[in-house]
Write a protein that holds these residues in place. Structure first.
Motif, PDB file in Angstrom:
ATOM      1  N   GLY A   1      33.243  40.529  34.050  1.00  7.35           N
ATOM      2  CA  GLY A   1      34.310  41.417  34.652  1.00  7.35           C
ATOM      3  C   GLY A   1      35.807  41.011  34.524  1.00  7.35           C
ATOM      4  O   GLY A   1      36.526  41.710  33.879  1.00  7.35           O
ATOM      5  N   THR A   2      35.796  39.825  35.036  1.00  5.57           N
ATOM      6  CA  THR A   2      37.386  39.354  34.974  1.00  5.57           C
ATOM      7  C   THR A   2      37.768  39.084  33.770  1.00  5.57           C
ATOM      8  O   THR A   2      38.956  39.656  33.423  1.00  5.57           O
TER       9      THR A   2
ATOM     10  N   ARG B   1      38.406  42.597  32.061  1.00 10.82           N
ATOM     11  CA  ARG B   1      39.659  43.320  32.883  1.00 10.82           C
ATOM     12  C   ARG B   1      40.993  42.780  32.273  1.00 10.82           C
ATOM     13  O   ARG B   1      41.904  43.365  32.156  1.00 10.82           O
TER      14      ARG B   1
ATOM     15  N   SER C   1      43.835  44.735  30.436  1.00  8.74           N
ATOM     16  CA  SER C   1      45.255  44.654  30.717  1.00  8.74           C
ATOM     17  C   SER C   1      46.243  44.413  30.039  1.00  8.74           C
ATOM     18  O   SER C   1      47.454  44.668  29.725  1.00  8.74           O
TER      19      SER C   1
ATOM     20  N   SER D   1      35.018  48.566  37.708  1.00 12.61           N
ATOM     21  CA  SER D   1      36.008  47.575  38.019  1.00 12.61           C
ATOM     22  C   SER D   1      36.833  46.873  36.915  1.00 12.61           C
ATOM     23  O   SER D   1      37.740  46.143  36.853  1.00 12.61           O
ATOM     24  N   LEU D   2      36.588  47.678  35.536  1.00 12.92           N
ATOM     25  CA  LEU D   2      37.166  46.966  34.501  1.00 12.92           C
ATOM     26  C   LEU D   2      38.563  47.402  34.401  1.00 12.92           C
ATOM     27  O   LEU D   2      39.480  46.666  33.411  1.00 12.92           O
ATOM     28  N   LEU D   3      38.999  48.627  34.872  1.00  8.90           N
ATOM     29  CA  LEU D   3      40.489  48.870  34.553  1.00  8.90           C
ATOM     30  C   LEU D   3      41.102  48.307  36.090  1.00  8.90           C
ATOM     31  O   LEU D   3      40.710  48.977  37.016  1.00  8.90           O
ATOM     32  N   ALA D   4      42.368  48.049  36.087  1.00  5.09           N
ATOM     33  CA  ALA D   4      43.153  47.560  37.004  1.00  5.09           C
ATOM     34  C   ALA D   4      44.671  48.113  36.708  1.00  5.09           C
ATOM     35  O   ALA D   4      45.253  47.058  36.120  1.00  5.09           O
TER      36      ALA D   4
ATOM     37  N   SER E   1      41.356  39.157  40.450  1.00  8.26           N
ATOM     38  CA  SER E   1      40.249  40.019  39.808  1.00  8.26           C
ATOM     39  C   SER E   1      38.774  39.331  40.285  1.00  8.26           C
ATOM     40  O   SER E   1      38.043  40.109  40.665  1.00  8.26           O
TER      41      SER E   1
END
Lengths: 268, 282
Positions: free
Chosen positions: A74-75, A78, A82, A139-142, A194
């Motif tokens: 995930g981190t 992400r 980003s 949680s992939l988009l921050a 993240s």
């Protein structure tokens, strides 16, 4: 006055750290230590049987594996998404750039907790419940990361990249050999943030997983079956096992963490 | 070549549409329709779901508990974290140790911290009642259960709020404090008339984020009290979880989500307004 202040400060800090200290101590408690009169703060013996039981009588190892896997993947995803978006918004001129940027950043206003019912239905339609993809999907988009990275990238002038491109440098090479190394500090801070956000998430993984084998550790920890039977030793052992590496990291990285917070949130 | 920037932001755009905008619209649509157990919209019902919600005892309890929790939690949390930051803002090894202790709760995951608290506050074998020598029914007495949620909330957010306050206090110039001290100001006067105005931006930021977090509280309720006793700790997001997932009433759950959204949106608007005035960048 000075000693009063130091005393108050120390007493308060001991209260704040008490649950952590007690958990470490209680992870060595035998059943009788919990009921001893007067109440015990330290174990009667240093016995690691609780740790053995925590792993052998529950799926703790599996929970931990699930959490580490989803947090790492995930981190990475992400950060990649980003960085790519922030890079494009900072260095490219294209139609609708500002509108699209606002479209993304505006979602900071939508509290994700209020969207979980609809998101759950989407994940169910996509048949992603009880999968790793389902756990990390939301949680992939921050948007905060894209916003902060763009602020940072814009400190470099656009001509810099144009010159590099004219010299025959590709976007990928520009990113990996120049921009990312230059922004190492901010990228690392965001990546750590993240990782801990995804690792510590509770409500979402609780909803999208049903099988015990797919539970993340934060969810699994509350369903180990020990504390319901007042069998607290193994439960404290599991918690202590999980938090010890992070506690050590926090104590050794105390200074840089403190400084990064003061930079990020007070604008200095 | 011209489509390259669009390709590069495509993943981000796809994700905001799929997991932010569509769910937001879906939540709103579901809240004005009746929805089947499998998630299909059956028919338009207008504001009927909201009317049912506002006539519902359980929702009244959730709304008032959420507000009560916010009112108890925010001042308690801010007083304690600010006190910790002010007291430990000094030099020396003991001050350093205090600071490390104050920020350590941040290293403990949310559900770990909640499980520790759950076991420590167990009325029969938990350490708290046994140390204090009291017999407080933390999970069966409505007032004690609410207090327990506030205590849990303080431990969960402590490290981060403490760090923000300490950072702001460290930025107060030392020579200003020195001048005040030479002119005869005592510790409290320095805090009240020098430090407090200078950290006001951080204070405002923490108050607003605390209010937002308090209104969204769910995990402590789920893990510690399950809304009990007698719904005395049932909060909005917890009821959304109960109605939306446990009972499969997606329409009602969506209506609660919209109410939650409006409440937090109000808090965020205040924050953005203050941010635009750059109030917390000093």
């Amino acid at each position: 006055m000075k000693t009063l202040r130091a005393t108050l400060s120390t007493v308060l800090s001991l209260l704040v750290v008490f649950p952590i200290a007690y958990s470490i101590s209680a992870s060595f408690f035998q059943y009788t230590d919990f009921t001893a009169v007067p109440a015990r703060l330290l174990p009667s013996s240093l016995n690691i049987s609780n740790y053995i039981r925590a792993f052998s009588e529950s799926s703790l190892a599996r929970f931990l594996f699930n959490s580490l896997l989803t947090s790492i993947i995930g981190t990475l995803l992400r950060m990649a998404i980003s960085i790519m978006a922030a890079y494009t918004f900072s260095f490219f001129a294209f139609k609708g750039r500002n509108a699209l940027f606002i479209l993304i950043v505006a979602t900071m206003l939508l509290p994700s907790d209020a969207l979980i019912i609809a998101n759950f239905m989407t994940i169910r339609t996509l048949r992603l419940t009880d999968t790793y993809m389902g756990i990390i999907a939301t949680s992939l988009l921050a948007p905060t990361h894209i916003f902060m990275l763009r602020q940072y990238f814009r400190m470099m002038s656009v001509e810099y990249r144009e010159a590099a491109i004219i010299e025959g440098c590709t976007d990928l090479r520009f990113l990996t050999t120049l921009l990312i190394p230059m922004s190492k500090a901010v990228i690392l801070t965001l990546a750590i943030h993240s990782f801990s956000t995804i690792f510590n998430d509770y409500l979402w993984p609780l909803l999208v997983t049903n099988k015990t084998s797919m539970r993340t550790v934060q969810v699994g920890l509350t369903m180990m079956g020990f504390s319901e039977h007042l069998d607290y030793g193994p439960q404290f052992a599991a918690i202590t096992f999980l938090m010890t590496p992070i506690l050590i990291a926090f104590i050794t990285l105390h200074k840089p963490i403190t400084e990064s917070v003061s930079i990020r949130f007070t604008g200095r | 070549m011209t489509c390259k920037p669009y390709i590069m932001i495509f993943p981000a755009l796809l994700l905001v549409v799929l997991f932010s905008y569509i769910p937001f619209i879906l939540t709103f649509f579901n809240s004005i329709h009746s929805v089947s157990l499998s998630g299909e919209r059956l028919g338009f019902v207008g504001l009927a779901n909201y009317r049912r919600l506002f006539g519902n005892q359980s929702f009244h309890a959730s709304l008032s508990n959420t507000i009560r929790f916010t009112l108890f939690f925010v001042p308690t949390n801010i007083t304690i974290t600010l006190l910790a930051a002010v007291l430990s803002n000094r030099k020396g090894w003991l001050a350093n140790l205090n600071q490390i202790f104050f920020f350590l709760p941040m290293a403990v995951g949310m559900s770990s911290m909640l499980m520790i608290i759950k076991m420590m506050f167990n009325p029969s074998i938990g350490i708290i009642n046994r140390l204090v020598g009291a017999n407080i029914q933390w999970f069966n007495d409505p007032n004690a259960a609410m207090a327990l949620l506030v205590i849990a909330g303080v431990f969960l957010g402590f490290g981060f709020d403490f760090l923000l306050f300490s950072a702001a206090l460290r930025n107060v110039p030392n020579d200003l404090k020195e001048v005040a001290r030479i002119n005869g100001a005592n510790g409290f006067q320095i805090f009240r008339h020098l430090e407090l105005p200078l950290i006001a931006p951080t204070l405002v930021f923490i108050i607003v984020t605390n209010i937002k977090n308090a209104m969204l509280i769910s995990a402590p309720v789920l893990i510690l009290t399950e809304g009990g006793p007698f719904r005395s700790t049932q909060t909005l997001v917890y009821q959304m979880y109960l109605d939306g997932f446990k009972s499969g009433n997606y329409a009602l759950g969506s209506a609660i989500a919209i109410v939650v959204f409006l409440l937090t949106f109000a808090a965020l608007l205040i924050l953005l307004h203050l941010e635009r005035r750059r109030i917390y960048y000093q």
